[in-house]
Structure formats: C-alpha cells, structure tokens
Design a protein around this motif. Structure first.
Motif, mmCIF file in Angstrom:
data_model
loop_
_atom_site.group_PDB
_atom_site.id
_atom_site.type_symbol
_atom_site.label_atom_id
_atom_site.label_comp_id
_atom_site.label_asym_id
_atom_site.label_seq_id
_atom_site.Cartn_x
_atom_site.Cartn_y
_atom_site.Cartn_z
ATOM 1 N N ILE A 123 34.888 4.145 35.420
ATOM 2 C CA ILE A 123 35.782 5.290 35.251
ATOM 3 C C ILE A 123 35.084 6.417 34.495
ATOM 4 O O ILE A 123 35.139 7.589 34.887
ATOM 5 C CB ILE A 123 37.066 4.864 34.516
ATOM 6 N N VAL A 124 34.405 6.071 33.410
ATOM 7 C CA VAL A 124 33.738 7.080 32.577
ATOM 8 C C VAL A 124 32.644 7.802 33.375
ATOM 9 O O VAL A 124 32.570 9.040 33.379
ATOM 10 C CB VAL A 124 33.132 6.425 31.316
ATOM 11 N N VAL A 125 31.795 7.019 34.060
ATOM 12 C CA VAL A 125 30.696 7.619 34.819
ATOM 13 C C VAL A 125 31.228 8.428 36.009
ATOM 14 O O VAL A 125 30.700 9.492 36.336
ATOM 15 C CB VAL A 125 29.724 6.524 35.301
ATOM 16 N N ALA A 126 32.283 7.919 36.656
ATOM 17 C CA ALA A 126 32.869 8.636 37.789
ATOM 18 C C ALA A 126 33.418 9.993 37.362
ATOM 19 O O ALA A 126 33.264 10.991 38.078
ATOM 20 C CB ALA A 126 33.965 7.799 38.433
ATOM 21 N N LEU A 127 34.063 10.044 36.214
ATOM 22 C CA LEU A 127 34.597 11.314 35.707
ATOM 23 C C LEU A 127 33.465 12.303 35.412
ATOM 24 O O LEU A 127 33.560 13.491 35.743
ATOM 25 C CB LEU A 127 35.436 11.072 34.450
ATOM 26 N N ALA A 128 32.397 11.793 34.804
ATOM 27 C CA ALA A 128 31.249 12.659 34.509
ATOM 28 C C ALA A 128 30.604 13.141 35.807
ATOM 29 O O ALA A 128 30.226 14.309 35.938
ATOM 30 C CB ALA A 128 30.234 11.903 33.660
ATOM 31 N N GLY A 129 30.502 12.238 36.793
ATOM 32 C CA GLY A 129 29.921 12.609 38.074
ATOM 33 C C GLY A 129 30.758 13.624 38.813
ATOM 34 O O GLY A 129 30.237 14.540 39.464
ATOM 35 N N LEU A 130 32.070 13.469 38.726
ATOM 36 C CA LEU A 130 32.977 14.407 39.374
ATOM 37 C C LEU A 130 32.797 15.807 38.793
ATOM 38 O O LEU A 130 32.734 16.798 39.530
ATOM 39 C CB LEU A 130 34.421 13.934 39.192
ATOM 40 N N LEU A 131 32.673 15.885 37.482
ATOM 41 C CA LEU A 131 32.474 17.172 36.824
ATOM 42 C C LEU A 131 31.143 17.793 37.241
ATOM 43 O O LEU A 131 31.073 18.984 37.565
ATOM 44 C CB LEU A 131 32.517 16.994 35.301
ATOM 45 N N ALA A 132 30.079 16.978 37.263
ATOM 46 C CA ALA A 132 28.754 17.485 37.649
ATOM 47 C C ALA A 132 28.766 17.994 39.083
ATOM 48 O O ALA A 132 28.225 19.071 39.390
ATOM 49 C CB ALA A 132 27.713 16.374 37.486
ATOM 50 N N ASN A 133 29.383 17.242 39.977
ATOM 51 C CA ASN A 133 29.433 17.649 41.386
ATOM 52 C C ASN A 133 30.234 18.926 41.587
ATOM 53 O O ASN A 133 29.864 19.784 42.401
ATOM 54 C CB ASN A 133 30.025 16.528 42.240
ATOM 55 N N LEU A 134 31.339 19.069 40.874
ATOM 56 C CA LEU A 134 32.148 20.272 41.005
ATOM 57 C C LEU A 134 31.379 21.503 40.542
ATOM 58 O O LEU A 134 31.480 22.578 41.148
ATOM 59 C CB LEU A 134 33.446 20.123 40.194
ATOM 60 N N VAL A 135 30.590 21.350 39.477
ATOM 61 C CA VAL A 135 29.757 22.466 38.997
ATOM 62 C C VAL A 135 28.758 22.874 40.078
ATOM 63 O O VAL A 135 28.577 24.061 40.384
ATOM 64 C CB VAL A 135 29.014 22.069 37.703
ATOM 65 N N VAL A 136 28.111 21.883 40.711
ATOM 66 C CA VAL A 136 27.109 22.168 41.736
ATOM 67 C C VAL A 136 27.762 22.765 42.986
ATOM 68 O O VAL A 136 27.216 23.679 43.611
ATOM 69 C CB VAL A 136 26.333 20.886 42.090
ATOM 70 N N VAL A 137 28.935 22.259 43.369
ATOM 71 C CA VAL A 137 29.651 22.808 44.526
ATOM 72 C C VAL A 137 29.936 24.291 44.315
ATOM 73 O O VAL A 137 29.747 25.115 45.224
ATOM 74 C CB VAL A 137 30.966 22.032 44.771
ATOM 75 N N LEU A 138 30.376 24.660 43.130
ATOM 76 C CA LEU A 138 30.661 26.062 42.830
ATOM 77 C C LEU A 138 29.388 26.911 42.878
ATOM 78 O O LEU A 138 29.417 28.077 43.296
ATOM 79 C CB LEU A 138 31.319 26.175 41.452
ATOM 80 N N LEU A 139 28.265 26.316 42.473
ATOM 81 C CA LEU A 139 27.000 27.045 42.486
ATOM 82 C C LEU A 139 26.515 27.326 43.911
ATOM 83 O O LEU A 139 25.946 28.385 44.196
ATOM 84 C CB LEU A 139 25.928 26.251 41.731
ATOM 85 N N LEU A 140 26.741 26.378 44.809
ATOM 86 C CA LEU A 140 26.162 26.480 46.154
ATOM 87 C C LEU A 140 27.107 27.044 47.205
ATOM 88 O O LEU A 140 26.654 27.448 48.287
ATOM 89 C CB LEU A 140 25.685 25.095 46.626
ATOM 90 N N ARG A 141 28.397 27.053 46.923
ATOM 91 C CA ARG A 141 29.382 27.370 47.961
ATOM 92 C C ARG A 141 29.147 28.717 48.633
ATOM 93 O O ARG A 141 29.252 28.838 49.862
ATOM 94 C CB ARG A 141 30.788 27.330 47.366
#
Length: 296
Positions: A123-141
C-alpha cells in the motif's frame, strides 16, 4: 530565424520535461524494485518492470528528440534524424510486450502456490508510485500528441499509473481479507491492460516505417479532388506518407495543358486543405515537353 528559435525552444522544453520525468521515475524504480524483492510481490515486480520500461522509454525518447532537433548535415540523410523517434516507439512497444509476457508467465507459475505477501508495504509503495506517475503524466501530457517518442513514454507511464492503482487495491485486499491471490490477479490484469496498448503503439510506428498512407487521409478522395482541379486531365504517381507524427508528406504528378502556375496553385490548395503542406507537385503536358515542379 524566429521560427527556428521557436522550434528549438519547444524541443528544449520537451527535453527538459523528459529529464525531470526520468529523474522522478529513476528514484521510484529503485524503491519499488527493492520492496518487491524484499516481500516477494509479483504485482510490485510487475509495476517495477513497467517502471523500468518507463525509464528506458524516457531515455530513448529523449535521445530521439535531441537527434531530431540536431538534424543532419549528411547528404545521405536529407531528412535528418526525424525517424529516430519512430524506431524508438517500436523498441518501446517490444519492451512493453516482453515485460507483460514475463509477468503473465510468473503469475502462471504461482497458481496453486501463491506466497504470503505483506499488504502494508504494498500500500505504501503503491501510493508513492501513484504520486510519482501522476507527476510524470502531467509533465509529458502536452507533448504526447506531437511526438511519437514522447507518446511511447507517456503511454508506458499511464499504464504504470494503472498498475500502481492495481497494486494499491491488491494491498488493501491483502490487509483486509488475507486472500493470497490478490497479488497475482492484479499482476495479470495489469499485464493484460498493457498488451493491447503496446500493440497499438507498435502498429502506429510500423505504419510510418512501412510508409503507408496516414489513416486520416483518404487517398482516393484526394486523388478525385486533384483530378477535379480545373485543367487537370490525369493524376498519377500520387503518394502520401508520414515522416513523423504531425509531418505528412505527399507527391503527385498532374497532367494538364492549361497554365501550369495556376494548376500548381490550385493543387497546393487542395493538398493544404488536407494538412499536406509538405508536398511535391509536378505538372506535365499531355505530350512530351517541359514539366513544372514545386517542392515544399
């Protein structure tokens, strides 16, 4: 001069965003892979594998963007390095399909022998991964539609975002019910979700490499429109293809006994109306004689 400056500025901005995205993904990949190996979670391993493809895609895409911007001074490479990003997209798609196949194999191996997986670290790692991915999605979109290289990296990050959500769900199910197969089910679902998208990316890239006509251009309709230009009696050697996304090319030979300059202007208008600004049009007389060409 101004247009060239704007083009380079756009390429620099795109490259900067990709570098930041790669740094974010790199840090999280190490965290996720370490955790996956420590708790023996195939769902986390699947997500880490996708994260690795994200990183590889980011670096290959960055290289393609920089090569395309650099261009080429070689007479043997008149289109420069534009196709580099198309080759990159093919490699990204192959990598994605390979990771998905590996995860499906591992999941099959665990059927009937699912190990105990602690849910809280997931759960902890998934939440951190979700945050990291959302940041990258916003950067590349913003660049995903204009660059196939960026689109490949963007698609992988989007897939990984879904994977992080899946790992989060698996962790919650694990903590609340203790069901050992939540980890395996999520890994399989993520792999199956990624596969068709990887295939679609590969098809788009291979369509360009095979120089097929763009899917949004109706070649028969274009031929009819050129034939309808006043004075044109025949249209032949009509070819339409894509160099890179957003840069469609065309060549056409028109037969006409009328004023060639007027026919060229009308033909250019027909092509431009369909987004074909980069075109070579040749007007030929009905019998042997000089031809008039225009290249863009």
């Amino acid at each position: 001069m101004g247009a060239g400056h704007d083009h380079n500025h756009g390429a620099n901005t795109r490259a900067s965003r990709m570098i930041i995205a790669a740094a974010v993904l790199g840090v999280f990949f190490v965290i996720e892979l370490t955790t996956a190996l420590m708790i023996n979670s195939i769902a986390l391993l699947a997500d880490a594998g996708h994260m690795l493809t994200d990183l590889v895609a980011m670096f290959m895409g960055l290289g393609a963007v920089l090569l395309a911007r650099r261009g080429s001074t070689s007479a043997a490479r008149t289109y420069g390095w534009h196709r580099a990003e198309v080759f990159t997209a093919v490699a990204n798609a192959a990598l994605l399909m390979g990771v998905a196949a590996f995860i499906l194999y591992e999941a099959f191996e665990r059927l009937g022998n699912a190990p105990e997986i602690p849910g809280v670290p997931m759960i902890v790692v998934a939440l951190a991964g979700l945050l990291a991915n959302l940041v990258v999605v916003l950067l590349l979109r913003s660049d995903a539609d204009s660059s196939l290289a960026v689109r490949g990296a963007y698609m992988e990050v989007v897939a990984d975002t879904v994977g992080s959500v899946g790992v989060l769900i698996a962790g919650i199910v694990n903590v609340t019910t203790g069901w050992p197969y939540a980890d395996v089910v999520v890994a399989v679902l993520v792999a199956l979700w990624v596969l068709p998208r990887a295939i679609a990316l590969a098809r788009a890239a291979l369509r360009i490499l095979s120089e097929s006509s763009p899917s949004h251009i109706d070649v028969d309709e274009l031929r009819s429109a050129l034939a309808a230009v006043d004075g044109v009696t025949d249209v032949h050697d009509l070819h339409v293809w894509t160099l890179v996304p957003g840069k469609d090319m065309a060549t056409a030979h028109l037969t006409s006994a009328e004023d060639s300059a007027r026919v060229l202007e009308s033909a250019r208008a027909v092509l431009a109306a369909r987004g074909l600004d980069h075109a070579t049009v040749q007007v030929e007389p009905p019998a042997d004689g000089a031809c008039h060409c225009e290249m863009d």
